[in-house]
Design a protein around this motif. Structure first.
Motif, PDB file in Angstrom:
ATOM      1  N   CYS A   2      30.939  32.391  51.727  1.00 38.10           N
ATOM      2  CA  CYS A   2      32.262  31.950  52.183  1.00 38.10           C
ATOM      3  C   CYS A   2      33.052  31.304  51.061  1.00 38.10           C
ATOM      4  N   LEU A   3      32.389  31.005  49.962  1.00 36.40           N
ATOM      5  CA  LEU A   3      33.007  30.437  48.760  1.00 36.40           C
ATOM      6  C   LEU A   3      32.311  31.029  47.551  1.00 36.40           C
ATOM      7  N   ALA A   4      33.007  31.073  46.428  1.00 37.28           N
ATOM      8  CA  ALA A   4      32.365  31.600  45.227  1.00 37.28           C
ATOM      9  C   ALA A   4      32.827  30.844  43.996  1.00 37.28           C
ATOM     10  N   ASP A   5      31.936  30.826  43.026  1.00 40.57           N
ATOM     11  CA  ASP A   5      32.154  30.200  41.734  1.00 40.57           C
ATOM     12  C   ASP A   5      32.575  31.293  40.752  1.00 40.57           C
ATOM     13  N   GLY A   6      33.616  31.030  39.957  1.00 34.70           N
ATOM     14  CA  GLY A   6      34.057  32.033  38.997  1.00 34.70           C
ATOM     15  C   GLY A   6      34.547  31.416  37.714  1.00 34.70           C
ATOM     16  N   SER A   7      34.994  32.279  36.813  1.00 39.38           N
ATOM     17  CA  SER A   7      35.601  31.828  35.563  1.00 39.38           C
ATOM     18  C   SER A   7      36.587  32.895  35.123  1.00 39.38           C
ATOM     19  N   ASP A   8      37.497  32.501  34.222  1.00 43.64           N
ATOM     20  CA  ASP A   8      38.596  33.391  33.858  1.00 43.64           C
ATOM     21  C   ASP A   8      38.980  33.188  32.405  1.00 43.64           C
ATOM     22  N   MET A   9      38.839  34.240  31.622  1.00 45.32           N
ATOM     23  CA  MET A   9      39.465  34.281  30.310  1.00 45.32           C
ATOM     24  C   MET A   9      40.659  35.234  30.368  1.00 45.32           C
ATOM     25  N   MET A  10      40.367  36.493  30.700  1.00 45.84           N
ATOM     26  CA  MET A  10      41.407  37.518  30.717  1.00 45.84           C
ATOM     27  C   MET A  10      41.476  38.153  32.108  1.00 45.84           C
ATOM     28  N   GLY A  11      41.788  37.318  33.105  1.00 48.58           N
ATOM     29  CA  GLY A  11      41.953  37.834  34.463  1.00 48.58           C
ATOM     30  C   GLY A  11      40.695  37.888  35.277  1.00 48.58           C
ATOM     31  N   SER A  12      39.632  37.236  34.823  1.00 52.12           N
ATOM     32  CA  SER A  12      38.333  37.375  35.477  1.00 52.12           C
ATOM     33  C   SER A  12      38.251  36.771  36.867  1.00 52.12           C
ATOM     34  N   LEU A  13      39.167  35.863  37.205  1.00 51.08           N
ATOM     35  CA  LEU A  13      39.269  35.361  38.577  1.00 51.08           C
ATOM     36  C   LEU A  13      40.362  36.090  39.353  1.00 51.08           C
ATOM     37  N   ARG A  14      41.276  36.721  38.632  1.00 46.97           N
ATOM     38  CA  ARG A  14      42.465  37.294  39.271  1.00 46.97           C
ATOM     39  C   ARG A  14      42.291  38.759  39.639  1.00 46.97           C
ATOM     40  N   ASN A  15      41.862  39.582  38.670  1.00 42.83           N
ATOM     41  CA  ASN A  15      41.712  40.999  38.974  1.00 42.83           C
ATOM     42  C   ASN A  15      40.670  41.259  40.062  1.00 42.83           C
ATOM     43  N   PRO A  16      39.455  40.694  39.997  1.00 38.63           N
ATOM     44  CA  PRO A  16      38.506  40.948  41.083  1.00 38.63           C
ATOM     45  C   PRO A  16      38.966  40.395  42.427  1.00 38.63           C
ATOM     46  N   ALA A  17      39.669  39.270  42.413  1.00 40.84           N
ATOM     47  CA  ALA A  17      40.208  38.765  43.681  1.00 40.84           C
ATOM     48  C   ALA A  17      41.204  39.764  44.259  1.00 40.84           C
ATOM     49  N   GLY A  18      42.083  40.288  43.408  1.00 40.08           N
ATOM     50  CA  GLY A  18      43.054  41.267  43.874  1.00 40.08           C
ATOM     51  C   GLY A  18      42.412  42.530  44.386  1.00 40.08           C
ATOM     52  N   TRP A  19      41.364  42.989  43.729  1.00 37.08           N
ATOM     53  CA  TRP A  19      40.701  44.240  44.112  1.00 37.08           C
ATOM     54  C   TRP A  19      39.747  44.076  45.293  1.00 37.08           C
ATOM     55  N   ASN A  20      39.521  42.837  45.729  1.00 36.41           N
ATOM     56  CA  ASN A  20      38.619  42.598  46.855  1.00 36.41           C
ATOM     57  C   ASN A  20      39.296  41.879  48.016  1.00 36.41           C
ATOM     58  N   ASN A  21      40.634  41.772  47.965  1.00 30.77           N
ATOM     59  CA  ASN A  21      41.398  41.200  49.080  1.00 30.77           C
ATOM     60  C   ASN A  21      40.998  39.760  49.382  1.00 30.77           C
TER      61      ASN A  21
ATOM     62  N   LEU B  20      53.530  38.323  38.670  1.00 26.80           N
ATOM     63  CA  LEU B  20      53.144  39.602  38.085  1.00 26.80           C
ATOM     64  C   LEU B  20      52.044  40.214  38.952  1.00 26.80           C
ATOM     65  N   PRO B  21      51.857  41.539  38.907  1.00 24.98           N
ATOM     66  CA  PRO B  21      50.681  42.109  39.570  1.00 24.98           C
ATOM     67  C   PRO B  21      49.397  41.550  38.956  1.00 24.98           C
ATOM     68  N   SER B  22      48.302  41.600  39.701  1.00 28.71           N
ATOM     69  CA  SER B  22      47.016  41.130  39.178  1.00 28.71           C
ATOM     70  C   SER B  22      46.379  42.134  38.234  1.00 28.71           C
TER      71      SER B  22
ATOM     72  N   ARG C  81      45.101  54.672  50.457  1.00 29.28           N
ATOM     73  CA  ARG C  81      43.649  54.920  50.439  1.00 29.28           C
ATOM     74  C   ARG C  81      42.852  53.728  50.944  1.00 29.28           C
ATOM     75  N   GLY C  82      43.544  52.614  51.227  1.00 27.60           N
ATOM     76  CA  GLY C  82      42.853  51.405  51.650  1.00 27.60           C
ATOM     77  C   GLY C  82      42.342  50.561  50.507  1.00 27.60           C
ATOM     78  N   LEU C  83      42.871  50.767  49.293  1.00 31.54           N
ATOM     79  CA  LEU C  83      42.450  49.983  48.130  1.00 31.54           C
ATOM     80  C   LEU C  83      43.334  48.745  47.994  1.00 31.54           C
ATOM     81  N   PRO C  84      42.737  47.574  47.797  1.00 33.29           N
ATOM     82  CA  PRO C  84      43.517  46.328  47.739  1.00 33.29           C
ATOM     83  C   PRO C  84      44.181  46.097  46.382  1.00 33.29           C
ATOM     84  N   LEU C  85      45.222  45.257  46.426  1.00 31.60           N
ATOM     85  CA  LEU C  85      45.926  44.824  45.230  1.00 31.60           C
ATOM     86  C   LEU C  85      46.266  43.354  45.385  1.00 31.60           C
ATOM     87  N   GLY C  86      46.411  42.649  44.269  1.00 31.37           N
ATOM     88  CA  GLY C  86      46.790  41.244  44.311  1.00 31.37           C
ATOM     89  C   GLY C  86      48.028  40.963  43.495  1.00 31.37           C
TER      90      GLY C  86
END
Length: 469
Positions: A165-184, A377-379, A430-435
């Motif tokens: 229900c919660l997750a730990d992450g980190s971000d240099m070059m979108g590492s928290l943003r792109n996967p969040a966008g692609w996983n809704n 901006l888009p994710s 196609r049902g693919l998510p975006l952020g």
């Protein structure tokens, strides 16, 4: 179990009131992981079930430590959690057991979280596609043939698949943003310095990456960010910013939003990315926010030059000793070897030029924030791609000249340490998510979370559209 769909704050309330036990939550979590993780491969290095259930029973019998008391969490496999392996996705470190917790992990434990294992990441976190020779690839829960993004791909996929229900992450070059966008789901890159990293190595030069939270609601995102935040005396550039969770109740402020699109063509985007982003922004306007297109406030090529110089310089500092050892170099993936070789080739003048460009962009960004509260901006510039691919090589006929060029859209915030909240923006045919990236000025984390909360109240996308696994 129905409570696996709940927000973490709601789950915490049920645990505190005795309506649920930590044992019940742990049993359901382990059952869900057993049911779907084989297909998704998001959670790795899972601990023994009997040991985890024993910890859950102990949590039920103990006084509450904090709002995370009894809630299962997994740690991104770049961070150290005592007693668990930290492979970093590399065969060079596979099976190496952490002897102590990193600062942020220790704070999670102190707030009562039960650490169950790790979440998958690319090798050394390099590349926004989660695959490595130790644990394999993480698959997108919305289409198992596609990437979950990265480098927090395992965290985002585990959230979307209701394994966490919660997750730990980190971000240099979108590492928290792109996967969040692609996983809704939601992902937050806090203002740089808010969440301290590990006090090892150089403490001054490499200000590019940050730790941060991921969740299925802004309320959870804020609460987890507040647990992890706070200056540490061992880290001279860490900062003390206020909590954010308390500002997400009641009426929320209307905000001025500047839409940057594809940065006047500098960021080529796959068909449908801009259109879906603009449809989401129209919804924001209907909520009462002032949304307007905005001219790019800085030169994209200059930013890219600065970013790639400083990034390779940082990677060379962290992986240079491995690269310099011929017996170990061959175990680095090609992207890592390329980064180190570039980083070792720069002169002091090159680094100073990159830092000057960075400084000029910061000044220009501060001017932009005089007329808007949030830049958008888009994710990502592409949709989730084939999980068997290494990275996109072209977008709309534009060749990608590096393994990370297709993620250039995240550089404006990363380069100068601005806070960003990724919000789910919707799905294509196609049902693919975006952020979407909501980008604020330094220290505006609370304002960004308020805008995300307003959006979430209106859309509830993670809850309304779970993956069909």
């Amino acid at each position: 179990m129905e409570f696996l769909e709940w927000d973490a704050v709601e789950l915490s309330g049920a645990l505190a009131a005795g309506r649920l036990s930590a044992v019940e939550v742990m049993q359901a979590t382990l059952a869900r992981i057993e049911a779907v993780n084989g297909a998704v491969n998001a959670v790795v290095s899972l601990r023994d079930a009997d040991d985890l259930l024993a910890e859950a029973r102990a949590a039920d019998a103990a006084p509450r430590q904090g709002w995370l008391h009894g809630i299962p969490m997994a740690i991104k496999d770049l961070a150290h959690a005592k007693g668990l392996p930290t492979s970093q996705g590399s065969p060079l470190f596979a099976g190496r057991i952490a002897q102590q917790d990193d600062i942020a992990v220790a704070r999670l434990r102190a707030a009562g979280a039960l650490i169950i294992g790790k979440t998958n990441t690319p090798e050394f976190g390099l590349g926004s596609h989660t695959f490595n020779p130790v644990h394999g690839a993480t698959h997108n829960p919305y289409d198992l043939d596609r990437s979950a993004g990265g480098s927090s791909g395992g965290a985002a996929a585990a959230l979307a698949a209701r394994m966490l229900c919660l997750a730990d992450g980190s971000d240099m070059m979108g590492s928290l943003r792109n996967p969040a966008g692609w996983n809704n789901v939601y992902g937050m890159r806090p203002t740089w310095g808010t969440v301290p990293g590990d006090p090892a190595g150089d403490l001054f030069l490499h200000q590019l990456s940050t730790l941060g939270p991921m969740a299925r609601s802004p309320r959870d995102l804020a609460a987890l960010r507040d647990v992890k935040r706070g200056a540490d005396p061992r880290l001279p550039l860490s900062a003390e910013w206020a909590d954010c969770a308390t500002g997400l109740t009641g009426d929320l402020p209307k905000q001025r939003i500047g839409w940057l699109g594809d940065w006047d063509g500098a960021f080529p985007c796959a068909p449908g990315i801009i259109e879906l982003s603009e449809a989401a922004l129209q919804q924001m306007a209907e909520l009462g926010h002032a949304v307007a297109p905005m001219a790019p406030p800085f030169d994209a090529d200059a930013m890219w030059e600065s970013w790639t110089t400083l990034r390779s310089f940082a990677v060379a500092a962290s992986l240079g000793a491995i690269y310099d050892d011929p017996a170990r170099r061959e175990h680095l993936k090609p992207a890592a070897q390329w980064e180190v070789a570039r980083g070792q080739g720069f002169s002091a003048t090159d680094i100073q030029r990159a830092s000057s460009i960075r400084s000029n962009w910061f000044r220009a960004a501060m001017q932009a924030f005089e007329t808007v509260d949030v830049l958008v901006l888009p994710s990502a510039q592409v949709w989730p791609f084939d999980v068997g691919a290494v990275h996109p090589t072209e977008i709309n006929g534009s060749a990608m000249d590096s393994y990370h060029r297709w993620m250039q859209v995240v550089v404006p915030a990363s380069l100068i340490g601005l806070p960003v909240v990724n919000i789910p923006a919707g799905f294509d045919a196609r049902g693919l998510p975006l952020g979407l990236q909501l980008i604020g000025k330094r220290g505006s984390d609370a304002r960004l979370l308020q805008l995300a909360e307003d959006w979430h109240r209106a859309t509830g996308l993670p809850q309304a559209f779970p993956p069909k696994l």
